[in-house]
Motif scaffolding. Structure first.
Motif, short mmCIF file in Angstrom:
data_model
loop_
_atom_site.label_atom_id
_atom_site.label_comp_id
_atom_site.label_asym_id
_atom_site.label_seq_id
_atom_site.Cartn_x
_atom_site.Cartn_y
_atom_site.Cartn_z
N ALA A 1 110.25 -24.39 133.17
CA ALA A 1 110.56 -24.74 131.78
C ALA A 1 109.34 -25.31 131.08
O ALA A 1 109.09 -25.03 129.89
CB ALA A 1 111.72 -25.74 131.76
N ARG B 1 106.99 -22.46 130.10
CA ARG B 1 107.44 -21.71 128.92
C ARG B 1 107.16 -22.50 127.64
O ARG B 1 106.82 -21.92 126.61
CB ARG B 1 108.94 -21.42 129.06
N ARG B 2 107.36 -23.79 127.70
CA ARG B 2 107.08 -24.57 126.50
C ARG B 2 105.60 -24.56 126.16
O ARG B 2 105.21 -24.50 125.00
CB ARG B 2 107.56 -26.01 126.71
N TYR C 1 112.47 -25.39 138.75
CA TYR C 1 113.06 -25.11 137.44
C TYR C 1 112.37 -25.93 136.35
O TYR C 1 112.09 -25.44 135.24
CB TYR C 1 114.55 -25.41 137.46
N ALA C 2 112.09 -27.20 136.66
CA ALA C 2 111.41 -28.03 135.66
C ALA C 2 110.00 -27.53 135.37
O ALA C 2 109.55 -27.50 134.22
CB ALA C 2 111.38 -29.48 136.16
N SER D 1 110.01 -18.10 124.11
CA SER D 1 111.40 -18.48 123.85
C SER D 1 112.32 -17.66 124.74
O SER D 1 112.00 -16.53 125.12
CB SER D 1 111.75 -18.25 122.38
N GLU D 2 113.47 -18.23 125.10
CA GLU D 2 114.44 -17.53 125.94
C GLU D 2 115.20 -16.47 125.15
O GLU D 2 115.85 -15.60 125.74
CB GLU D 2 115.43 -18.53 126.55
#
Length: 311
Positions: free
Chosen positions: A40, A43-44, A36-37, A49-50
């Protein structure tokens, strides 16, 4: 000859106490999976963006939020409309309970008046010796009220029943051990009889040879009448010796055990005068009518009376 390996000078490093629990330590220290990290972080880096970017996605999101708001609003409105109805039904039930209680009290008062009238007629119909014997029998059977000196025991549940310890000999899985059970009252009542009590009542319910103390869930029933704590036991007898004789019985030791191990609250006192009501559920099961003698010189004992037994 092989030599032993030399150790470095200084104290040996101490192993962590949780070294044998490395998996549990990792789970507790890193609660979030590394995947998960990493996702994330990607994506950054990519600048994604979510939140939806297209107009269609935004419309779907807006529709979903509006629908959720409508559902929540309708649920709140229905709950608000149903609240007065539920409160009204509760008030009606309480009124019905109060009316039934008042009718029951009125009927019980009527029964007491009729019982007193029957007792007065019996005294008038019987001779003085027979009347005294009838009064004694009625007193011992619990058919008439009793009063006199005695003792009072008030037994109540523990203060914090929810935190009572479990697993003891009184824990049957249905109730907390800090509650007073039907078998507790049974033992105490039997101990009072054994100590020489002449009459016993529990929460104004007179006990007789036919009385039963049972349980329905956590409720205690005396002659099928539910009682609520605290349970007040009144016993007629010599106040100076009744409590001492009760303490010497097994029931007295059992009551002390309830106080010490289960925090059952017990208050003991002596009274110069106690009033015990008559038992409300006594019925005559058998009777022998005395026939009137045909000859004035003939006595009633010359003929065997017929015994009538109720079913």
């Amino acid at each position: 000859m092989c030599a032993m390996p030399e150790q470095e000078p200084g104290a040996a490093p101490r192993a962590r106490p949780d070294a044998s629990m490395s998996l549990l330590t990792t789970v507790m220290s890193n609660t979030l999976d590394e995947g998960y990290a990493q996702a994330a972080a990607r994506r950054r880096e990519s600048g994604r963006s979510e939140l939806p970017r297209s107009t269609r996605a935004k419309l779907w999101l807006a529709c979903g939020l509006v629908l959720t708001g409508v559902v929540v609003t309708l649920g709140a409105a229905q709950a608000r409309e149903a609240a007065p109805t539920v409160a009204k039904e509760r008030e009606e039930l309480l009124e019905r309970v109060d009316d039934g209680t008042e009718r029951l009290d009125a009927l019980q008062a009527r029964v007491d008046d009729l019982r007193a009238d029957v007792a007065a007629r019996q005294r008038n119909a019987l001779s003085d010796e027979d009347a005294e014997r009838a009064e004694l029998v009625a007193l011992l059977a619990g058919a008439s009220p009793a009063r006199g000196p005695g003792v009072e025991l008030v037994i109540d549940d523990a203060r914090d029943v929810g935190d009572a310890a479990s697993g003891g000999p009184r824990d049957d899985g249905f109730a907390q051990t800090g509650r007073v059970r039907d078998r507790d009252l049974q033992r105490v009542v039997n101990g009072l009889w054994q100590a020489g009590a002449e009459a016993v009542a529990v929460n104004d319910q007179r006990l007789t040879a036919l009385s039963a103390i049972r349980a329905a869930g956590d409720a205690v029933l005396v002659d099928n009448r539910p009682l609520v704590p605290p349970y007040t036991l009144l016993a007629l007898g010599d106040p100076e010796t009744l409590l001492d004789d009760f303490d010497a019985t097994l029931a007295g030791h059992y009551l002390v055990t309830l106080q010490d191990d289960y925090d059952i609250r017990v208050e003991r006192s002596t009274r110069d005068e106690l009033r015990l009501p008559a038992a409300p559920s006594l019925t005559t099961r058998s009777a022998r009518p005395l026939p009137e003698p045909a000859d004035p010189e003939e006595t009633p004992d010359s003929e065997e009376p017929e015994e009538v037994t109720a079913p």
